[in-house]
Structure formats: C-alpha cells, structure tokens
Design an enzyme around this catalytic site. Structure first.
Site, short mmCIF file in Angstrom:
data_model
loop_
_atom_site.label_atom_id
_atom_site.label_comp_id
_atom_site.label_asym_id
_atom_site.label_seq_id
_atom_site.Cartn_x
_atom_site.Cartn_y
_atom_site.Cartn_z
N ASP A 16 0.81 -1.03 -0.07
CA ASP A 16 -0.12 -0.41 -0.10
C ASP A 16 0.76 1.19 -0.34
O ASP A 16 2.29 1.17 0.32
CB ASP A 16 -0.83 -0.01 1.54
CG ASP A 16 -2.19 1.49 0.88
OD1 ASP A 16 -1.40 1.89 0.26
OD2 ASP A 16 -1.76 1.85 2.41
N SER A 17 0.60 2.47 -0.18
CA SER A 17 1.01 3.40 0.22
C SER A 17 1.78 3.76 1.41
O SER A 17 2.84 4.40 1.43
CB SER A 17 0.09 4.71 -0.01
OG SER A 17 -0.92 4.60 0.41
N CYS A 47 -4.84 -1.44 -1.69
CA CYS A 47 -5.09 -0.28 -1.73
C CYS A 47 -6.07 0.27 -2.72
O CYS A 47 -5.73 -0.54 -3.77
CB CYS A 47 -3.80 0.03 -2.59
SG CYS A 47 -4.24 1.90 -2.02
N GLU A 77 -1.93 8.00 8.89
CA GLU A 77 -0.40 7.98 8.33
C GLU A 77 0.20 8.71 9.37
O GLU A 77 1.02 8.49 10.24
CB GLU A 77 0.13 8.30 7.46
CG GLU A 77 0.30 7.57 6.16
CD GLU A 77 0.43 6.65 6.91
OE1 GLU A 77 2.07 6.43 6.57
OE2 GLU A 77 -0.19 5.52 6.01
N CYS A 122 -11.02 2.92 1.32
CA CYS A 122 -9.97 3.27 1.16
C CYS A 122 -9.58 2.20 2.15
O CYS A 122 -9.33 2.41 3.12
CB CYS A 122 -9.55 4.66 1.75
SG CYS A 122 -7.39 4.75 1.51
N HIS A 178 -6.70 2.54 4.52
CA HIS A 178 -6.22 3.10 5.52
C HIS A 178 -7.82 3.60 6.40
O HIS A 178 -7.08 3.76 7.73
CB HIS A 178 -6.17 4.75 5.47
CG HIS A 178 -4.58 4.77 4.81
ND1 HIS A 178 -3.99 4.53 3.18
CD2 HIS A 178 -3.19 5.63 5.01
CE1 HIS A 178 -2.93 4.59 4.08
NE2 HIS A 178 -2.90 4.83 4.28
N1 DGL Z 1 -4.88 3.17 1.40
C1 DGL Z 1 -4.84 3.63 0.03
C2 DGL Z 1 -6.38 3.23 -0.53
O1 DGL Z 1 -7.14 1.82 -0.06
C3 DGL Z 1 -4.15 4.64 -0.60
C4 DGL Z 1 -4.10 6.11 0.36
C5 DGL Z 1 -4.30 7.46 0.15
O2 DGL Z 1 -2.57 6.87 -0.16
O3 DGL Z 1 -4.14 8.07 -0.57
O4 DGL Z 1 -7.01 4.47 -0.86
#
Ligand code: DGL
Length: 217
Positions: A6-7, A69, A148, A180, A182
C-alpha cells in the site's frame, strides 16, 4: 511468499485479515511511505509506483501479490496484471456490491481518496453492481494522511467527518463503504457517527478469502 503493499499503513488492515486466514503463510508488507498519500497524486505517478513495487516484490520471491489499496487497484491493477502475467494479483475494490445488496433504503455512500473517486474503474463498479441504488461518492482528502500520522480520533476529526457524512445520512444512506484501506483505522470514530443509521462496509475479509483460494490453488 505473499507480497502485500500500500502507500502506507492502510494495507495493514488487509494484512491482518490475510494473516488470520492464512496463519502459516509467509507474508511480506511494503509501505511506500516516502510517497504517501497516493490518493492526491496523478494517475501516471500512481501507476509508476504500483508497477515498481509489484515487480520488486516478485524479485524478492513473492508468488502472489495483494494490492492492499483501493487507489492503486483503481488506477493500476490492470497494468500490473498485464506486466506480471504469471503472478496472481489480488486487488482491493470498495464493497459496493455487498453494500448495494444489503441496503434497505436504496442509498449507499462510498468514502474514497480523490484518485479513486475520479477513476473509471469505480464508475464501472457502480454501474455493474449498484444499478438499483443511489450511490454517493464522497472523496475524503486528508484522511489517509491523518491515519499515517496516527491522528485517529481527535475531536476535530469527529466533527468534520460528521459534517462530511451528514448529507448522505440525512438522505437515508444505510451502508457506508470504507473505500480506502486506511479508513479501517478510522472505523471506531466513523461507527460512532453512523450508529443507529448505517453500517460500515469493509472488504478486508473478502480479500483474505480470495488469497486463501489463490494460495491453495
Ligand atoms: N490506502 C489507500 C487506498 O486504499 C491509499 C490511500 C492514499 O495513499 O491516499 O486507497
């Protein structure tokens, strides 16, 4: 070995579900924290990161890749699959199908990054699986960065999230899709906001089941 990326931290919510479903699996997790968030970047940049990381994980010996992600899946999973034809690649897409199926009110909301919100893949998902319900797509800039930086539950966030969700809830949305990875870490705050009105929908367990199927194949 299964490579999950993931990011940043968001994909850990998916990794946890995979670790539970496949306790003996050899797992490696890559967070692209030098470039987080991806959701505010342009598609070319996101695609470059996804291809670079996917290939790096295969070079490390991964035989199954999980793009943990929604943003990366929406923007680049097709390119990754094209360039890694021998490797199964599991993506993560917002749970629009289960949410539409579970909705009694006929209205659902999807919380996503800006990049996912503008993606053709999300529009297609809505067309294919939510034809009979009203879908509110709500971009949530700043939320992934909040995760984050571990600012998960300050009162300012609860207040602004409440305002962000208010129009959809007032219109009767009864399923709120966490689009997302996150946002799984914001679920306690979001659950309190939607309590009594709507259910949060997360797909981490469904992704883990797909990994079980592919890992056993
Ligand atoms: N966790 C990611 C998602 O599911 C990306 C969030 C990000 O880096 O903007 O979209």
């Amino acid at each position: 070995m299964i490579g999950v990326f993931d990011s940043g931290l968001g994909g850990l919510s998916v990794l946890a579900a995979i670790a539970q479903a496949l306790p003996d699996a050899d797992l490696v997790y890559l967070a692209d924290t030098a470039h987080v968030p991806w959701g505010d970047k342009d598609d070319t940049f996101i695609r470059q990161r996804v291809l670079k990381i996917g290939h790096h994980l295969v070079d490390q010996g991964c035989t199954l890749i999980v793009v943990a992600c929604n943003t990366a899946t929406a923007t680049a999973v097709a390119s990754l699959r094209e360039t890694l034809p021998e490797i199964p690649v599991v993506g993560v897409e917002p749970g629009i199908k289960p949410a539409a199926a579970a909705s009694k009110s006929g209205r659902i909301a999807v919380l996503t990054t800006t990049a996912t919100a503008r993606s053709e893949r999300l529009s297609r998902l809505v067309r294919q699986h939510a034809g009979s319900v009203q879908v509110d797509i709500l971009p949530c800039p700043g939320w992934a960065t909040r995760v984050e930086t571990l600012h998960l539950d300050d009162s300012g966030f609860a207040a602004s999230a409440r305002l962000h969700l208010a129009p959809s809830l007032a219109a009767g949305a009864d399923q709120i899709v966490l689009g997302c990875t996150h946002y799984a870490f914001l679920a306690p705050v979001l659950a309190a906001i939607v309590a009594g009105q709507a259910t949060l929908v997360d797909v981490a367990d469904a992704v883990a089941r797909q990994c079980v199927r592919l890992a056993g194949a």
